[in-house]
Design a protein around this motif. Structure first.
Motif, PDB file in Angstrom:
ATOM      1  N   LEU A  55      18.667   9.038  11.669  1.00 53.46           N
ATOM      2  CA  LEU A  55      17.533   8.178  11.194  1.00 53.46           C
ATOM      3  C   LEU A  55      17.053   7.218  12.008  1.00 53.46           C
ATOM      4  O   LEU A  55      16.129   6.850  12.211  1.00 53.46           O
ATOM      5  CB  LEU A  55      18.121   7.558   9.948  1.00 53.46           C
ATOM      6  CG  LEU A  55      18.200   8.396   8.828  1.00 53.46           C
ATOM      7  CD1 LEU A  55      19.227   7.635   7.631  1.00 53.46           C
ATOM      8  CD2 LEU A  55      17.089   8.644   8.152  1.00 53.46           C
ATOM      9  N   LEU A  56      17.865   7.022  13.279  1.00 61.06           N
ATOM     10  CA  LEU A  56      17.625   6.010  14.321  1.00 61.06           C
ATOM     11  C   LEU A  56      17.853   6.720  15.680  1.00 61.06           C
ATOM     12  O   LEU A  56      18.820   7.526  15.738  1.00 61.06           O
ATOM     13  CB  LEU A  56      18.644   4.835  14.055  1.00 61.06           C
ATOM     14  CG  LEU A  56      18.605   4.161  12.698  1.00 61.06           C
ATOM     15  CD1 LEU A  56      19.581   3.097  12.622  1.00 61.06           C
ATOM     16  CD2 LEU A  56      17.296   3.561  12.476  1.00 61.06           C
ATOM     17  N   PRO A  64       5.890   8.034   3.710  1.00 64.90           N
ATOM     18  CA  PRO A  64       5.476   7.660   2.410  1.00 64.90           C
ATOM     19  C   PRO A  64       5.973   6.481   2.112  1.00 64.90           C
ATOM     20  O   PRO A  64       6.800   6.271   1.002  1.00 64.90           O
ATOM     21  CB  PRO A  64       5.898   8.947   1.274  1.00 64.90           C
ATOM     22  CG  PRO A  64       6.870   9.650   2.164  1.00 64.90           C
ATOM     23  CD  PRO A  64       7.035   9.282   3.457  1.00 64.90           C
ATOM     24  N   GLY A  65       5.691   5.312   2.546  1.00 66.59           N
ATOM     25  CA  GLY A  65       6.012   4.159   2.395  1.00 66.59           C
ATOM     26  C   GLY A  65       5.864   3.001   3.475  1.00 66.59           C
ATOM     27  O   GLY A  65       5.050   3.353   4.331  1.00 66.59           O
ATOM     28  N   PRO A  66       6.177   1.876   3.098  1.00 62.07           N
ATOM     29  CA  PRO A  66       5.761   0.878   3.948  1.00 62.07           C
ATOM     30  C   PRO A  66       6.663   0.789   5.294  1.00 62.07           C
ATOM     31  O   PRO A  66       7.645   1.345   5.364  1.00 62.07           O
ATOM     32  CB  PRO A  66       6.169  -0.672   3.413  1.00 62.07           C
ATOM     33  CG  PRO A  66       7.050  -0.131   2.389  1.00 62.07           C
ATOM     34  CD  PRO A  66       6.961   1.191   2.062  1.00 62.07           C
ATOM     35  N   PRO A  67       6.254   0.320   6.600  1.00 55.90           N
ATOM     36  CA  PRO A  67       6.647   0.432   7.569  1.00 55.90           C
ATOM     37  C   PRO A  67       8.193  -0.287   7.452  1.00 55.90           C
ATOM     38  O   PRO A  67       8.108  -1.428   6.792  1.00 55.90           O
ATOM     39  CB  PRO A  67       5.834  -0.405   8.730  1.00 55.90           C
ATOM     40  CG  PRO A  67       4.471  -0.187   8.235  1.00 55.90           C
ATOM     41  CD  PRO A  67       4.825  -0.298   6.862  1.00 55.90           C
ATOM     42  N   LEU A  68       9.125   0.003   8.452  1.00 58.70           N
ATOM     43  CA  LEU A  68      10.612  -0.433   8.301  1.00 58.70           C
ATOM     44  C   LEU A  68      10.994  -0.846   9.633  1.00 58.70           C
ATOM     45  O   LEU A  68      10.609  -0.379  10.589  1.00 58.70           O
ATOM     46  CB  LEU A  68      11.465   0.290   7.695  1.00 58.70           C
ATOM     47  CG  LEU A  68      11.164   1.218   6.238  1.00 58.70           C
ATOM     48  CD1 LEU A  68      12.208   2.074   6.056  1.00 58.70           C
ATOM     49  CD2 LEU A  68      10.961   0.137   5.251  1.00 58.70           C
ATOM     50  N   ARG A  69      11.796  -1.831   9.596  1.00 58.59           N
ATOM     51  CA  ARG A  69      12.737  -2.189  10.765  1.00 58.59           C
ATOM     52  C   ARG A  69      14.092  -2.425  10.533  1.00 58.59           C
ATOM     53  O   ARG A  69      14.530  -3.186   9.741  1.00 58.59           O
ATOM     54  CB  ARG A  69      12.136  -3.787  11.124  1.00 58.59           C
ATOM     55  CG  ARG A  69      10.753  -3.801  11.610  1.00 58.59           C
ATOM     56  CD  ARG A  69      10.515  -3.044  12.825  1.00 58.59           C
ATOM     57  NE  ARG A  69       8.917  -3.459  13.284  1.00 58.59           N
ATOM     58  CZ  ARG A  69       8.132  -2.510  12.722  1.00 58.59           C
ATOM     59  NH1 ARG A  69       7.961  -1.444  12.008  1.00 58.59           N
ATOM     60  NH2 ARG A  69       6.769  -2.775  13.301  1.00 58.59           N
ATOM     61  N   VAL A  70      14.728  -1.164  10.872  1.00 54.14           N
ATOM     62  CA  VAL A  70      16.105  -0.982  10.667  1.00 54.14           C
ATOM     63  C   VAL A  70      16.869  -0.674  11.909  1.00 54.14           C
ATOM     64  O   VAL A  70      16.343  -0.435  13.005  1.00 54.14           O
ATOM     65  CB  VAL A  70      16.081   0.333   9.761  1.00 54.14           C
ATOM     66  CG1 VAL A  70      17.676   0.506   9.484  1.00 54.14           C
ATOM     67  CG2 VAL A  70      15.321   0.377   8.556  1.00 54.14           C
ATOM     68  N   LYS A  85      10.677   6.290  15.293  1.00 54.72           N
ATOM     69  CA  LYS A  85      10.959   7.123  14.322  1.00 54.72           C
ATOM     70  C   LYS A  85       9.645   6.966  13.329  1.00 54.72           C
ATOM     71  O   LYS A  85       8.961   5.954  13.425  1.00 54.72           O
ATOM     72  CB  LYS A  85      12.122   7.042  13.349  1.00 54.72           C
ATOM     73  CG  LYS A  85      13.364   7.024  14.116  1.00 54.72           C
ATOM     74  CD  LYS A  85      13.752   8.506  14.419  1.00 54.72           C
ATOM     75  CE  LYS A  85      14.872   8.771  14.981  1.00 54.72           C
ATOM     76  NZ  LYS A  85      15.168  10.132  15.209  1.00 54.72           N
ATOM     77  N   VAL A  86       9.315   7.910  12.488  1.00 52.43           N
ATOM     78  CA  VAL A  86       8.090   7.847  11.518  1.00 52.43           C
ATOM     79  C   VAL A  86       8.177   6.849  10.697  1.00 52.43           C
ATOM     80  O   VAL A  86       7.186   6.028   9.997  1.00 52.43           O
ATOM     81  CB  VAL A  86       8.200   9.108  10.796  1.00 52.43           C
ATOM     82  CG1 VAL A  86       7.880  10.223  11.795  1.00 52.43           C
ATOM     83  CG2 VAL A  86       9.136   9.405  10.111  1.00 52.43           C
ATOM     84  N   THR A  87       9.451   6.213  10.228  1.00 50.82           N
ATOM     85  CA  THR A  87       9.522   4.918   9.414  1.00 50.82           C
ATOM     86  C   THR A  87       9.036   3.729   9.947  1.00 50.82           C
ATOM     87  O   THR A  87       8.975   2.748   9.591  1.00 50.82           O
ATOM     88  CB  THR A  87      11.165   4.754   9.131  1.00 50.82           C
ATOM     89  OG1 THR A  87      11.811   4.792   9.852  1.00 50.82           O
ATOM     90  CG2 THR A  87      11.402   5.761   8.035  1.00 50.82           C
ATOM     91  N   TYR A  88       8.922   3.495  11.311  1.00 51.90           N
ATOM     92  CA  TYR A  88       8.569   2.339  12.091  1.00 51.90           C
ATOM     93  C   TYR A  88       7.218   2.030  12.047  1.00 51.90           C
ATOM     94  O   TYR A  88       7.023   1.038  11.859  1.00 51.90           O
ATOM     95  CB  TYR A  88       8.958   2.584  13.671  1.00 51.90           C
ATOM     96  CG  TYR A  88       9.132   1.362  14.236  1.00 51.90           C
ATOM     97  CD1 TYR A  88      10.080   0.577  14.609  1.00 51.90           C
ATOM     98  CD2 TYR A  88       7.912   1.052  15.051  1.00 51.90           C
ATOM     99  CE1 TYR A  88      10.165  -0.623  15.284  1.00 51.90           C
ATOM    100  CE2 TYR A  88       7.611  -0.349  15.834  1.00 51.90           C
ATOM    101  CZ  TYR A  88       9.012  -0.885  16.047  1.00 51.90           C
ATOM    102  OH  TYR A  88       8.960  -2.052  16.639  1.00 51.90           O
ATOM    103  N   ALA A  89       6.393   2.825  12.114  1.00 51.77           N
ATOM    104  CA  ALA A  89       4.697   2.884  12.081  1.00 51.77           C
ATOM    105  C   ALA A  89       4.282   3.353  10.570  1.00 51.77           C
ATOM    106  O   ALA A  89       3.330   2.691  10.276  1.00 51.77           O
ATOM    107  CB  ALA A  89       4.073   3.502  13.252  1.00 51.77           C
TER     108      ALA A  89
END
Length: 788
Positions: free
Chosen positions: A337-338, A391-397, A382-386
């Motif tokens: 994931l990271l 399908p969801g808001p951007p994340l900072r993990v 990763k796709v979650t960053y932008a």
């Protein structure tokens, strides 16, 4: 009077025979026995000289401190000379003894293992183990970017790819914490909970002298809490000739496709008493393309520096000290994931060694060590960053993790008699782990919350410790060599109760629901043992049978992870630890047949294993997710005990077709079932095999080698854990090397010549696409080495 006549007659006959005896003087056999791997003399080796014709009684002796022997008074004729030593393969040679002459014989005994190759040793012989080993030449020719890639060249051994480096070892279906890893005797653990940094990832291939894999409960003298083990020795400190104050080598290479290059170097020297060695490495790489042209993220940057010093206190004693630092930056992990922002590792160790080779106490070894690894990863890239394709808001993990380990070991080898060797010792370690997961949701470029989640601990200050004692005896029982080992371990595990969440504490409660003050603590006393019998069936054939039981305590992730992805599944979900897990106990039996002729070698073996309290996964519908992400459609899960069975085997053979041409073949098969889920065990590798041809003239100035590898499809998968079938594939690799002269040599070749598009079945899955990480397409590589 009669007695006088008799006496005169006897005397006359005796004097008459003296000239005849003088006309037929006796001969002798002399020689020397050395360690075939190190070249050092072997004392106390049994040497038997047996006539092939007249039925005379065999004559025997043993080698002295310099490995020399002599058997005289032999009548002219043909004899078989045999050399036997505990822990080494016996050798024999037929000689012709002539009158009044001495026949010289030299034996270079190979350390005996139940496996494919001999094991490098230093002061004392090893014992029989179901093992396989790579030596320095194998490592250099393999052109690896990572130690895990080297494991893929060994039968029954492989590695999980999650990114370009940090491949995680798998031995006969055993993985993660089930496989103990030792680097120069130091028990090595990863810092990251997701095992981005496998235990081998912090030791560069250029610094490795040898890699040995024990395929079962036969490495109990290495350490405890493991069902299989890998031992890495880095470049030898004292292999430089005395008086050579400065020597070394510099090597550089380039790999296409990966777009990676490396520069490695070493400097060493030695006086009468003092020795030093410094190793350095710089490696970098980029994205690679698969056989069908798909681009896979694979950036990495590695830098490493190691140093060793040693001082000889006398002919038999020396002190050593060593240390090293490695840093890895910006490592892509398409199977996680990271991505890794950085790893930083520092190590130090002190050692004392005594090796006499004679007497009751043959050797003593003591060492103390410590290391720390810091690890930071985040979802940048990763796709979650932008959130453009998510399908969801951007994340900072992010995940920040570290491990600090202190340990030590002391062992002595004894020789109470010529046919008996004993090894007794103790070892232990203490590892402190900590990991937290900051998390933010971003909206319009700003966090929706002013801070991170308050509950962010993955590992809440986890401490694990193991202190063990062991004893091993190796004895010749007639023609059979028997090795028995027993080990006892005290294990402690605990976590900071103030840092864990209420959700985790609910899991930790005993059955009555009341929270015990010691709910997170665990104490265990574990006993393991193994027995190996090796018998020569003939001069060339050897049969080995072994079995044993080994115990592994649950890892920090299995006990204390708070809703974090698991290494025991191919699905992206959250998993919660269970502090009350019982330790796994493996019961394994092995059988191996080996033959070695002058031009032919063959080995085939099989095993069966049952693991009680096998640590597996179960649904946890009562557990509240920590990060409700769309990709976490399944779960959460919890760790639980079950049962699993495995069986399989490996074979290998090589034939010297010509003096300079060698052909080889190898193969392996594995079957495993998780009885708890009634499905195949996770990560069971499919049937695979290799065919190789190598041309290398006796002078060794150059070599050319080709390897054709094949893997069948794998449809026996743990679908409950997200594992999916993979197709079979065939690859072709070519490589060669040339010694140019004046210390310069070049190597080069191509891997996956046909540009096959394939996936190793063990590879992790991309958590966003759900597809396994594919292997590289065609790679051309070249390197230059300069030794001075």
């Amino acid at each position: 009077m009669d007695r006088y006549v008799v006496f005169v007659c006897i005397s006359f006959v005796a004097f008459a025979l003296i000239p005849a005896a003088a006309a037929q003087p006796s001969g002798a056999v002399t020689g020397r026995v050395t360690n075939g791997e190190t070249g050092r003399p072997l004392p106390s080796v049994n040497v038997i000289v047996e006539s092939t014709g007249d039925g005379a009684q065999p004559r025997g002796t043993s080698t002295g401190p310099q490995g020399r022997f002599a058997v005289d008074g032999l009548a002219p004729g043909r004899y078989v000379v045999r050399a036997r030593f505990v822990g080494f393969a016996s050798r024999s040679r037929e000689v012709e003894v002539s009158a009044a002459e001495s026949v010289g014989v030299r034996f270079a005994l190979a350390p005996r293992t139940v496996g494919l190759d001999a094991v490098e040793v230093t002061a004392a012989p090893t014992v029989s183990e179901t093992a396989e080993q790579l030596r320095k030449a194998d490592i250099q020719e393999a052109n690896p970017r990572d130690g895990g890639e080297l494991l893929r060249t060994m039968s029954g051994v492989s590695a999980v790819r999650r990114g370009p480096v940090g491949l995680d070892p798998v031995v006969r279906g055993l993985r993660s914490g089930q496989v103990g890893v030792y680097v120069d005797g130091m028990r090595t653990f990863p810092a990251g909970p997701a095992r981005m940094d496998s235990p081998l990832s912090h030791t560069g291939p250029s610094t490795m002298q040898s890699i040995e894999v024990a395929k079962g409960p036969y490495a109990l003298t290495w350490g405890g809490g493991q069902l299989s083990a890998i031992r890495v020795e880095t470049n030898d400190l004292f292999n430089v000739a005395r008086g050579e104050r400065l020597s070394g080598q510099l090597q550089t290479g380039y790999d296409s496709n990966f777009g990676s290059y490396d520069v490695t170097g070493t400097v060493s020297g030695r006086s009468d008493a003092f020795a030093y060695r410094v190793d350095g490495a710089y490696r970098t790489g980029n994205d690679y393309e698969t056989g069908d042209g798909t681009s896979v993220p694979a950036d990495f940057l590695n830098r490493e520096l190691r140093a060793k010093v040693g001082y000889k206190l006398g002919d038999n004693q020396r002190l050593t000290a060593g240390g090293g630092y490695q840093r890895q930056d910006d490592v892509d992990y398409p199977g996680r994931l990271l991505n890794a922002q950085f790893f930083k590792t520092g190590r130090a160790r002190l050692g004392y060694e005594y090796a006499s080779g004679t007497g009751l106490v043959r050797s003593v070894e003591a060492k103390a060590y410590g290391y720390q690894t810091l690890h930071t990863m985040n979802n940048e890239g990763k796709v979650t960053y932008a959130s453009e394709n998510f399908p969801g808001p951007p994340l900072r993990v992010a995940v920040n993790a570290d491990i600090t380990t202190l340990g030590g070991r002391v062992v002595t080898q004894l020789a109470p008699s010529q046919d008996l060797r004993l090894k007794v010792g103790a070892d232990g370690y203490r590892a402190h782990r900590d990991a937290e997961r900051p998390f933010q949701v971003v909206k319009n470029g700003e966090p929706t919350t002013p801070g991170f989640y308050e509950s962010k601990q993955i590992w809440p200050g986890v401490v694990t410790a193991d202190a063990g004692v062991f004893a091993q005896a190796t004895r010749l029982l007639g023609p059979v060599e028997a090795t028995g080992t027993v080990r006892a371990d005290m294990v402690w595990a605990g976590a900071d109760e103030e840092q864990v969440t209420d959700v985790y504490l609910d899991i930790a409660k005993p059955g009555n629901g009341a929270l015990d003050a010691d709910a997170l603590d665990r104490r265990e006393f574990n006993v393991s043992g193994a027995l190996m019998l090796t018998a020569p069936l003939s001069e060339a054939w050897t049969l080995s049978a072994g079995g044993g039981t080994a115990v592994r305590s649950a890892s920090a992730l299995e006990r204390y992870a708070d809703r974090f992805p698991s290494n025991k599944a191919q699905t992206s979900a959250e998993f919660i630890g269970n502090p009350r897990l019982d330790p796994e106990r493996s019961w394994q039996a092995d059988l191996e047949l080996e033959a070695r002729y002058d031009r032919v070698s063959f080995a085939a073996g099989g095993f069966a294993r049952r693991i009680s309290n096998y640590i597996t996964l179960q649904d946890a519908p009562d557990v509240e997710p920590m990060l409700p992400l769309p990709i976490f459609a399944e779960g959460p899960f919890r760790y639980a005990n079950g049962t699993a069975t495995f069986y399989g085997g490996e074979m290998s053979a090589s034939v010297a077709v010509l003096r300079s041409l060698t052909a080889s073949v190898s193969g392996s098969y594995l079957w495993g079932k998780n009885l708890e889920t009634d499905q195949p065990a996770l990560g069971v590798a499919p049937l695979s095999g290799d065919i190789g041809v190598r041309y290398e003239p006796p002078q060794g100035r150059f070599y050319i080698e080709g390897t054709l590898g094949g893997v069948t499809e794998q449809d026996r998968v743990a679908s409950m854990l997200g594992e999916t079938p993979t197709e079979g594939y065939v690859t072709l690799d070519l490589r060669g090397g040339l010694a140019v002269g004046r210390g310069i040599s070049v190597e080069g070749g191509v891997t996956n010549l046909t540009d096959a598009d394939y996936v190793n079945h063990l590879n992790a899955k991309n958590p966003y696409s759900g597809t396994p990480i594919p292997e590289t397409g065609r790679i051309f590589f070249a390197g230059v080495n300069y030794a001075f």
